[in-house]
Design an enzyme around this catalytic site. Sequence first.
Site, PDB file in Angstrom:
ATOM      1  N   ARG A 279     -11.160  -3.583  -9.039  1.00 25.43           N
ATOM      2  CA  ARG A 279     -11.704  -2.292  -9.475  1.00 25.43           C
ATOM      3  C   ARG A 279     -12.349  -2.403 -10.850  1.00 25.43           C
ATOM      4  O   ARG A 279     -13.386  -1.805 -11.105  1.00 25.43           O
ATOM      5  CB  ARG A 279     -10.581  -1.254  -9.494  1.00 25.43           C
TER       6      ARG A 279
ATOM      7  N   ILE B 259      -1.409  -9.746  -4.261  1.00 21.05           N
ATOM      8  CA  ILE B 259      -1.654 -10.406  -2.978  1.00 21.05           C
ATOM      9  C   ILE B 259      -2.922 -11.244  -3.047  1.00 21.05           C
ATOM     10  O   ILE B 259      -2.957 -12.386  -2.570  1.00 21.05           O
ATOM     11  CB  ILE B 259      -1.719  -9.368  -1.837  1.00 21.05           C
TER      12      ILE B 259
ATOM     13  N   HIS C 178      -1.462  -6.477  12.785  1.00 19.77           N
ATOM     14  CA  HIS C 178      -0.883  -6.025  11.507  1.00 19.77           C
ATOM     15  C   HIS C 178       0.460  -6.704  11.256  1.00 19.77           C
ATOM     16  O   HIS C 178       1.506  -6.060  11.126  1.00 19.77           O
ATOM     17  CB  HIS C 178      -0.717  -4.502  11.493  1.00 19.77           C
TER      18      HIS C 178
ATOM     19  N   GLY D 142       0.789  -9.106   8.681  1.00 23.21           N
ATOM     20  CA  GLY D 142       0.759  -9.770   7.386  1.00 23.21           C
ATOM     21  C   GLY D 142       2.084  -9.696   6.664  1.00 23.21           C
ATOM     22  O   GLY D 142       2.507 -10.659   6.009  1.00 23.21           O
TER      23      GLY D 142
ATOM     24  N   ARG E 222     -11.913  -8.175 -15.552  1.00 19.88           N
ATOM     25  CA  ARG E 222     -10.881  -8.761 -16.417  1.00 19.88           C
ATOM     26  C   ARG E 222     -10.916 -10.277 -16.246  1.00 19.88           C
ATOM     27  O   ARG E 222     -11.717 -10.807 -15.476  1.00 19.88           O
ATOM     28  CB  ARG E 222      -9.496  -8.221 -16.077  1.00 19.88           C
TER      29      ARG E 222
ATOM     30  N   GLY F 267      -5.282  -8.089  -6.692  1.00 18.11           N
ATOM     31  CA  GLY F 267      -3.964  -7.785  -7.229  1.00 18.11           C
ATOM     32  C   GLY F 267      -3.036  -8.962  -6.968  1.00 18.11           C
ATOM     33  O   GLY F 267      -3.472 -10.108  -6.865  1.00 18.11           O
TER      34      GLY F 267
ATOM     35  N   ARG G 140      -6.459  -2.818   4.700  1.00 16.97           N
ATOM     36  CA  ARG G 140      -6.211  -1.679   5.582  1.00 16.97           C
ATOM     37  C   ARG G 140      -7.429  -1.499   6.470  1.00 16.97           C
ATOM     38  O   ARG G 140      -8.569  -1.736   6.047  1.00 16.97           O
ATOM     39  CB  ARG G 140      -5.959  -0.395   4.782  1.00 16.97           C
TER      40      ARG G 140
ATOM     41  N   GLY H 113       0.820  -1.203   0.000  1.00 20.51           N
ATOM     42  CA  GLY H 113       0.000   0.000   0.000  1.00 20.51           C
ATOM     43  C   GLY H 113       0.856   1.256   0.000  1.00 20.51           C
ATOM     44  O   GLY H 113       2.004   1.253   0.461  1.00 20.51           O
TER      45      GLY H 113
END
Length: 316
Positions: free
Chosen positions: A169, A148, A275, A277, A172, A146, A228, A72
């Site tokens: 988003r 990940i 947090h 990951g 595809r 994506g 997030r 990010g």
Amino acid sequence: MTADVWLPIPPEEIAGLPQGPAYRFWDGGEEFPADPGDCAVYVVPYMKPSELCVRPMARMRSVQVVQTLTAGIDHVQPGLKNLRAGVRLCNARGVHEASTAELTLTLVLASLRGIPDFVRAQDRGEWLSGFRPALADKTVLIVGYGSIGAAIEDRLTPFELARVARVARSERTSARGPVHPLTELSSLLPQADVVILSTPLTQTTRGLVDADFLGRMKDGALLVNVARGPVVDTDALLAELRTGRITAALDVTDPEPLSPGHPLWQAPGVLISPHVGGPSSAFLPRAKRLLVDQLTRFVNREPLRNVILTTGSADA
């Protein structure tokens, strides 16, 4: 003027750095290692607060590249307005996929099979047997497909799932099947037993998981957030958790870190990891390889990897 490269890892610990730049170690300390105005490449300190990461950026008059060590980029975006046009912002695609996907699978399996309950029972000396949900035969929805998200699906594949649905988003086709656009999310949610959030934090995804999103999840579904914290409306999640209708596993929260008295700690059906990951033994070797490759490309004036945006352009 010196072409400095600011690194959050001591340069002597990174084998293979190209000759030419002056390497400066800065991991967020009070004192800057050199004049920020001489910095050509700024590698942002890892897992540090946004205000610390952006602190030198307003003085980086000569910077050409800002490289994060995270997937990010939201923590450096407030500082982009202070940079001149033409600065390339690059993320750490390729560094965190393995570690984050491992943790995601851990959270899913631990939550479904009741591992937190077993640990608490062990502390009490209680033999807590009984049936628990399996991951096999479940439908999993990955929101944010994506690198990940794809790595998460790679690790889910051996678990004999009924179906994996993917949302990103834009629509595809991936190697594993279709990726649905965000506009189809509401119709996919009621079918999913496990909903995994691995989307970047943007204006579109901030608060994406609101009361309506949660209300569309099926009874008994598990929400897993490795994206997030602000992707999820915490108050809406708390309200839904208190009904007992769904459960959650959260590696990220809003706010973060959680204060000792925050109601999420005591909410029913929640597993929280702090947090973690990205930070694992897999991080440093991959981060160092990325930096050597990027800086070699920079010195040789070759195209950089993972360019997310360029300041002053339409994508910024």
